[in-house]
Scaffold this motif. Sequence first.
Motif, PDB file in Angstrom:
ATOM      1  N   GLY A 195      -3.823  21.068  13.160  1.00 37.47           N
ATOM      2  CA  GLY A 195      -4.992  20.864  13.847  1.00 37.47           C
ATOM      3  C   GLY A 195      -5.031  19.260  13.997  1.00 37.47           C
ATOM      4  O   GLY A 195      -4.741  18.350  12.989  1.00 37.47           O
ATOM      5  N   PRO A 196      -5.387  18.828  15.106  1.00 37.25           N
ATOM      6  CA  PRO A 196      -5.343  17.311  15.556  1.00 37.25           C
ATOM      7  C   PRO A 196      -6.283  16.520  14.400  1.00 37.25           C
ATOM      8  O   PRO A 196      -6.155  15.362  14.149  1.00 37.25           O
ATOM      9  N   SER A 197      -7.325  17.178  13.871  1.00 37.63           N
ATOM     10  CA  SER A 197      -8.419  16.337  13.044  1.00 37.63           C
ATOM     11  C   SER A 197      -7.714  16.250  11.750  1.00 37.63           C
ATOM     12  O   SER A 197      -8.075  14.922  11.244  1.00 37.63           O
ATOM     13  N   VAL A 198      -6.485  16.521  11.483  1.00 33.06           N
ATOM     14  CA  VAL A 198      -5.683  16.108  10.306  1.00 33.06           C
ATOM     15  C   VAL A 198      -5.007  14.631  10.715  1.00 33.06           C
ATOM     16  O   VAL A 198      -5.220  13.614   9.940  1.00 33.06           O
ATOM     17  N   VAL A 199      -4.758  14.518  11.882  1.00 35.67           N
ATOM     18  CA  VAL A 199      -4.216  13.032  12.219  1.00 35.67           C
ATOM     19  C   VAL A 199      -5.354  11.997  12.341  1.00 35.67           C
ATOM     20  O   VAL A 199      -5.161  10.969  12.148  1.00 35.67           O
ATOM     21  N   VAL A 200      -6.256  12.399  12.885  1.00 36.59           N
ATOM     22  CA  VAL A 200      -7.988  11.625  13.077  1.00 36.59           C
ATOM     23  C   VAL A 200      -8.250  11.304  11.566  1.00 36.59           C
ATOM     24  O   VAL A 200      -8.405  10.277  11.351  1.00 36.59           O
ATOM     25  N   ALA A 201      -8.018  12.253  10.705  1.00 38.89           N
ATOM     26  CA  ALA A 201      -8.642  12.004   9.145  1.00 38.89           C
ATOM     27  C   ALA A 201      -7.675  10.618   8.484  1.00 38.89           C
ATOM     28  O   ALA A 201      -8.181  10.008   7.856  1.00 38.89           O
ATOM     29  N   ALA A 202      -6.299  10.905   8.738  1.00 43.99           N
ATOM     30  CA  ALA A 202      -5.438  10.104   8.391  1.00 43.99           C
ATOM     31  C   ALA A 202      -5.485   8.678   8.989  1.00 43.99           C
ATOM     32  O   ALA A 202      -5.432   7.820   8.160  1.00 43.99           O
ATOM     33  N   LEU A 203      -5.865   8.723  10.136  1.00 42.34           N
ATOM     34  CA  LEU A 203      -6.417   7.240  10.773  1.00 42.34           C
ATOM     35  C   LEU A 203      -7.643   6.780   9.995  1.00 42.34           C
ATOM     36  O   LEU A 203      -7.712   5.444   9.920  1.00 42.34           O
ATOM     37  N   ASP A 204      -8.666   7.597   9.772  1.00 40.49           N
ATOM     38  CA  ASP A 204      -9.605   7.193   9.151  1.00 40.49           C
ATOM     39  C   ASP A 204      -9.551   6.620   7.846  1.00 40.49           C
ATOM     40  O   ASP A 204     -10.193   5.845   7.386  1.00 40.49           O
ATOM     41  N   LYS A 205      -8.637   7.286   7.233  1.00 41.47           N
ATOM     42  CA  LYS A 205      -8.189   6.951   5.767  1.00 41.47           C
ATOM     43  C   LYS A 205      -7.880   5.506   5.609  1.00 41.47           C
ATOM     44  O   LYS A 205      -7.842   4.727   4.726  1.00 41.47           O
ATOM     45  N   LEU A 206      -7.292   4.670   6.844  1.00 41.56           N
ATOM     46  CA  LEU A 206      -6.809   3.505   6.881  1.00 41.56           C
ATOM     47  C   LEU A 206      -7.881   2.424   6.773  1.00 41.56           C
ATOM     48  O   LEU A 206      -7.590   1.392   6.322  1.00 41.56           O
ATOM     49  N   THR A 207      -9.288   2.885   6.853  1.00 37.18           N
ATOM     50  CA  THR A 207     -10.452   1.936   6.441  1.00 37.18           C
ATOM     51  C   THR A 207     -10.551   1.624   4.949  1.00 37.18           C
ATOM     52  O   THR A 207     -11.338   0.958   4.630  1.00 37.18           O
ATOM     53  N   THR A 208      -9.966   2.537   4.181  1.00 41.79           N
ATOM     54  CA  THR A 208     -10.176   2.477   2.729  1.00 41.79           C
ATOM     55  C   THR A 208      -8.815   2.295   2.019  1.00 41.79           C
ATOM     56  O   THR A 208      -8.807   2.077   0.941  1.00 41.79           O
ATOM     57  N   GLU A 209      -7.660   2.610   2.829  1.00 42.37           N
ATOM     58  CA  GLU A 209      -6.582   2.402   1.855  1.00 42.37           C
ATOM     59  C   GLU A 209      -5.714   1.285   2.637  1.00 42.37           C
ATOM     60  O   GLU A 209      -5.520   1.089   3.936  1.00 42.37           O
ATOM     61  N   THR A 210      -4.857   0.287   1.854  1.00 47.73           N
ATOM     62  CA  THR A 210      -4.014  -0.420   2.575  1.00 47.73           C
ATOM     63  C   THR A 210      -2.990   0.095   2.727  1.00 47.73           C
ATOM     64  O   THR A 210      -1.774  -0.577   3.428  1.00 47.73           O
ATOM     65  N   SER A 211      -2.462   1.201   1.939  1.00 45.29           N
ATOM     66  CA  SER A 211      -1.038   1.812   2.220  1.00 45.29           C
ATOM     67  C   SER A 211      -1.182   3.073   3.059  1.00 45.29           C
ATOM     68  O   SER A 211      -1.935   3.867   2.858  1.00 45.29           O
ATOM     69  N   SER A 212      -0.617   2.884   4.354  1.00 45.49           N
ATOM     70  CA  SER A 212      -0.411   4.008   5.337  1.00 45.49           C
ATOM     71  C   SER A 212      -0.150   5.356   4.777  1.00 45.49           C
ATOM     72  O   SER A 212      -0.534   6.253   5.157  1.00 45.49           O
ATOM     73  N   LEU A 213       0.806   5.367   4.037  1.00 46.35           N
ATOM     74  CA  LEU A 213       1.582   6.565   3.531  1.00 46.35           C
ATOM     75  C   LEU A 213       0.401   6.902   2.413  1.00 46.35           C
ATOM     76  O   LEU A 213       0.468   8.438   2.364  1.00 46.35           O
ATOM     77  N   THR A 214      -0.354   6.334   1.694  1.00 49.57           N
ATOM     78  CA  THR A 214      -1.367   6.996   0.812  1.00 49.57           C
ATOM     79  C   THR A 214      -2.305   7.563   1.643  1.00 49.57           C
ATOM     80  O   THR A 214      -2.893   8.635   1.421  1.00 49.57           O
ATOM     81  N   ALA A 215      -2.721   7.046   2.675  1.00 46.41           N
ATOM     82  CA  ALA A 215      -3.561   7.459   3.732  1.00 46.41           C
ATOM     83  C   ALA A 215      -3.445   8.800   4.115  1.00 46.41           C
ATOM     84  O   ALA A 215      -4.100   9.778   4.210  1.00 46.41           O
ATOM     85  N   VAL A 216      -2.002   8.982   4.679  1.00 43.86           N
ATOM     86  CA  VAL A 216      -1.703  10.275   5.177  1.00 43.86           C
ATOM     87  C   VAL A 216      -1.515  11.337   4.051  1.00 43.86           C
ATOM     88  O   VAL A 216      -1.917  12.520   4.372  1.00 43.86           O
ATOM     89  N   ASP A 217      -0.982  10.688   2.799  1.00 45.60           N
ATOM     90  CA  ASP A 217      -0.838  11.812   1.935  1.00 45.60           C
ATOM     91  C   ASP A 217      -2.206  12.464   1.549  1.00 45.60           C
ATOM     92  O   ASP A 217      -2.244  13.570   1.164  1.00 45.60           O
ATOM     93  N   SER A 218      -3.216  11.511   1.528  1.00 44.72           N
ATOM     94  CA  SER A 218      -4.527  12.007   1.118  1.00 44.72           C
ATOM     95  C   SER A 218      -5.399  13.068   2.181  1.00 44.72           C
ATOM     96  O   SER A 218      -6.292  13.649   1.959  1.00 44.72           O
ATOM     97  N   ALA A 219      -4.731  12.893   3.456  1.00 44.65           N
ATOM     98  CA  ALA A 219      -5.584  13.743   4.316  1.00 44.65           C
ATOM     99  C   ALA A 219      -4.483  14.840   4.851  1.00 44.65           C
ATOM    100  O   ALA A 219      -5.314  15.845   5.515  1.00 44.65           O
TER     101      ALA A 219
END
Length: 644
Positions: A433-457
């Motif tokens: 579902g696209p909400s996973v992609v949106v969640a990964a982008l939202d994580k960039l507000t708290t993560e300096t690492s884009s890979l960590t953001a994706v991993d957590s989402a």
Amino acid sequence: MPVFHGASRLALCLLTFVLACGSTEPDPTPGEGEDNDKVAALTLSPNGATLLVGESLTLAAQAVDDTGQVLKNVQVTWSSYLPEYATVANGRVKGVAVGGSVITAKAGSVSATLSVIVMPTDASQPSSDEVLASAREAGLINDEELLAYQVYAAFSDPRLPLQYKARVEPGFDVTVLETLRERFDSLSAPMQEELGMYLLRPDDPGSWLNAPLPDARLSSMKRPSCRPSSAGWYSLSKSTAKVKVWFEFAVTGQREQAQLLDEAIEKDIWPKLMALGLKAPLTDEDYAGCNGGSSQLDLYLVRNMGGYGLTLPEGYDNTQAPTYIQLWDGLDDDSLKAGAAHELMHAIQWASKTKGPQNSYGWIRDATANWAIDQVYGQSLQLEQQYADCFMSTPDLHLENRTKGHCTAPDAGDAERDYGAYLFFQYLSKKHGPSVVVAALDKLTTETSSLTAVDSAVPGKLEKVWPEFAKVLWNQAPIDTKAESFKAWDKLTEKAKFKALKGDLAGAPELKEELGTELNNLANSYHHFTFSDPNTRSLLFHNGWFKNITESKDPVKVLALWNDASGTWHEEDWSEYEYVGLCRDMKSQRAQDLIIITSNAKFAPGGGGSLTAAKTPYLKRSNVGCWKYKGTSKAVLVGAGWSG
């Protein structure tokens, strides 16, 4: 790339030559021309042109009356002195053959001219980026000049020296302007004066599109401040529209393109992206006086740009900002709509305050901007697919890799690999579902690492998702017939690059093929063996990653896909087996194809890294029979400490 010495002499000779020749009949620009008798002056922009054979450049002819007021209802006629070298139609000049010409624009009794130099071109010659990089390496230009010439090349600026003129291989985003914005404050005052016009909005009277020479405001060590829109720009967008589309009415065809974009954005692009739960682009109400007269997001149709477009932030905050968009007017209708979806996604990204600078998340920003095209248009418009092979041709590189030189589709130009990484987000969106992609982008507000953001989402983290993606990325038999495949989801025919290997013995009693011991993080390898000789009877796979997986707990997966004599495909996880054998004497194990997919889901927050197999993986084949043995055998087993 040939180097032209004495460029000024060449230009002078060409100009003298063409002025002595006759002219073709004028090519009229459509229009009623009711204001033609009021024209007091006519200005051409740009004010010079150097083209390669086959290259085009769009001119704008702005007419004003004796009070300096811009006239809109003017009919301009265009002509070329030597159309065998350069033609012109509706202001669009095209280089035909090596030489030169003079282009004339006429409105009423007033005319304006510019000289055109046409240079040879050869696809085998270096690109503009390569020519300039070589010049810098040789010490012919300094770092500031390199940046300036890259900008000039991207926007067909006549200030580019002739010896550095070469073909421009456009990417999607014209990223050289991002580089200019980042470096501007450190540039010398003369270079700031030269390049400051590129920091202004396109409709600013002092921008590169409106001012043939640098504006007086640019001669300082400060970033240039804006002025209200030039009278040469116009918008048909409604006051209720989310995006205000601007065009130059002096450029033929832009009005129709603006209408197309107005409809596409209001009916499709904006509502479909907002329906995903994404944050709306920030308004630019704080920039009154140079924000297009309203707080709407502004989009400008731009001439002579080496790429699809670019989204630029206002102000100095590199983590969150209102933006404006530039789109190249040389795109066809579908490309304009796809470009608008891509750039609007960039504006959306700028709406969230990221933990680090926005540009530090480059790969995920580019990948999800191309993913946005698919979210809006699905299979009806698939421009994102021309970047698929940038990624699929290099599955052994890291997910976040942004290098160039991997795209083979002609329209992809010199795009970075990460534009093809949209496939990963398309997979996530279709599978979870696209909400996973949106969640990964939202994580960039708290993560300096884009890979960590994706991993957590992502569900189950990357350790679970990455090997599943690796399988789907294969995108050929037997995967492409499944419902969960890029072929089914998006009619994608591109396939992951693999190493094709002949599995037959070719008369040898035994052969062994080693599969490689190193695999980059968030990368995959694909090996495809084919078999047809019945004398290739036994197969033995040694999983060199066995200890990595079972002892070191490295997130490596080894997947085997093989089909038997009846054509039935089998999918098996060989990750936790050190040895796996297939007996081709048996019909049920008579492999015709064997595909081994090895995936590495490990990642470092800063990117990069790799894993090395504890032992070398290999596939051994032999002519030794393995079914229905007859006879006797004897074996002796001696244990440690036994005396006999």
